[in-house]
Write an enzyme that holds these catalytic residues in place. Structure first.
Site, PDB file in Angstrom:
ATOM      1  N   ASP A   1      12.043  54.906  59.788  1.00 52.85           N
ATOM      2  CA  ASP A   1      12.894  54.178  58.846  1.00 52.85           C
ATOM      3  C   ASP A   1      14.363  54.418  59.192  1.00 52.85           C
ATOM      4  OD1 ASP A   1      10.588  53.480  57.518  1.00 52.85           O
ATOM      5  OD2 ASP A   1      10.742  55.132  56.075  1.00 52.85           O
TER       6      ASP A   1
HETATM    7  N1  URA Z   1       6.865  57.813  57.131  1.00 53.10           N
HETATM    8  C1  URA Z   1       7.886  57.265  56.423  1.00 53.10           C
HETATM    9  O1  URA Z   1       7.774  57.077  55.226  1.00 53.10           O
HETATM   10  N2  URA Z   1       9.004  56.927  57.092  1.00 53.10           N
HETATM   11  C2  URA Z   1       9.193  57.150  58.404  1.00 53.10           C
HETATM   12  O2  URA Z   1      10.263  56.840  58.935  1.00 53.10           O
HETATM   13  C3  URA Z   1       8.138  57.723  59.132  1.00 53.10           C
HETATM   14  C4  URA Z   1       6.977  58.046  58.478  1.00 53.10           C
END
Ligand code: URA
Length: 238
Positions: free
Chosen positions: A103
């Site tokens: 993310d």
């Molecule tokens: N899980 C998440 O919620 N976000 C990420 O960036 C990676 C794994």
């Protein structure tokens, strides 16, 4: 391999542009200018120079980055700069892709490669490549939350429960989770499903690779081959 062809294979532009770089005296071999585009070179292990910068030959590009917050894992970012903007132009031209996505606000170990088969191998749930995350949580972590994460929780897009391979409390508010899948927002959604909330998320390991302590956010380095990735965390460091 001819020098111009080598530059082309490493992302230095169209064949004509590579020839132009060489003819302009901007390319060095062993520290000496080589201005012959048809000069024969042995690519394996070669480090050539372009405009004074050393560039190691890699048949396939495999990169480990310490992803900073505020960057999207997308070629067409919407709100924030892309992680690809942190790479030099030759790597972007080689069309390296992120191995899965983190993310925008997640930090830590991100792999990028131009090897499609490797991306498939590393992201397919069949291969069970573990990824380790440290999640700072809003509320203190309880034994009950850890147990539920290990047993499995149901997320809204899949009736089948998803479970973590390992879960432990690294401190009162820091959860250390090992996952072998890579569903959208998986850590955040799993933590929410056990009534806590992720406030920041950092990936510390991918397969056997740990995030090197001396790699600052936004920095990247070459990996010499995929072999050290397969295995369990805590093993090889690049
Ligand atoms: N899980 C998440 O919620 N976000 C990420 O960036 C990676 C794994």
């Amino acid at each position: 391999m001819k020098l111009a062809q080598l530059l082309f294979s490493q992302g230095f532009g169209a064949r004509r542009e590579c020839e132009g770089l060489i003819l302009a005296g901007r390319v060095t071999l062993d520290g000496r200018v080589c201005d012959d585009p048809f000069h024969e070179v042995e690519p394996e292990g070669l480090v050539f120079g372009v405009d004074g910068k050393p560039w190691p030959y890699h048949e396939r590009a495999l990169i480990l980055m310490n992803k900073p917050a505020g960057h999207e894992c997308s070629q067409k970012p919407r709100m924030h700069p892309s992680v690809y903007s942190l790479l030099p132009a030759p790597l972007r031209r080689r069309d390296v892709q992120t191995v899965g996505r983190l993310d925008e606000d997640t930090t830590g170990l991100l792999l990028l490669t131009d090897d499609g088969a490797l991306i498939h191998k590393l992201t397919s749930p069949k291969h069970h490549v573990p990824k380790v995350y440290e999640a700072s949580c809003k509320h203190p972590i309880t034994e009950q939350q850890l147990a539920r994460l290990r047993e499995g929780v149901v997320l809204h897009d899949d009736p089948k429960p998803v479970r973590v391979e390992a879960a432990e409390a690294a401190s009162d508010h820091v959860l250390r989770l090992t996952l072998t899948q890579g569903k959208y927002h998986q850590v955040k959604r799993m933590v929410a499903a056990v009534s806590n909330r992720v406030e920041s998320l950092h990936r510390v390991a991918f397969g056997a690779l740990a995030l090197p302590a001396d790699l600052a956010p936004g920095q990247w380095r070459w990996l010499d081959g995929p072999e050290p990735i397969f295995g369990t965390p805590g093993g090889t460091r690049p």
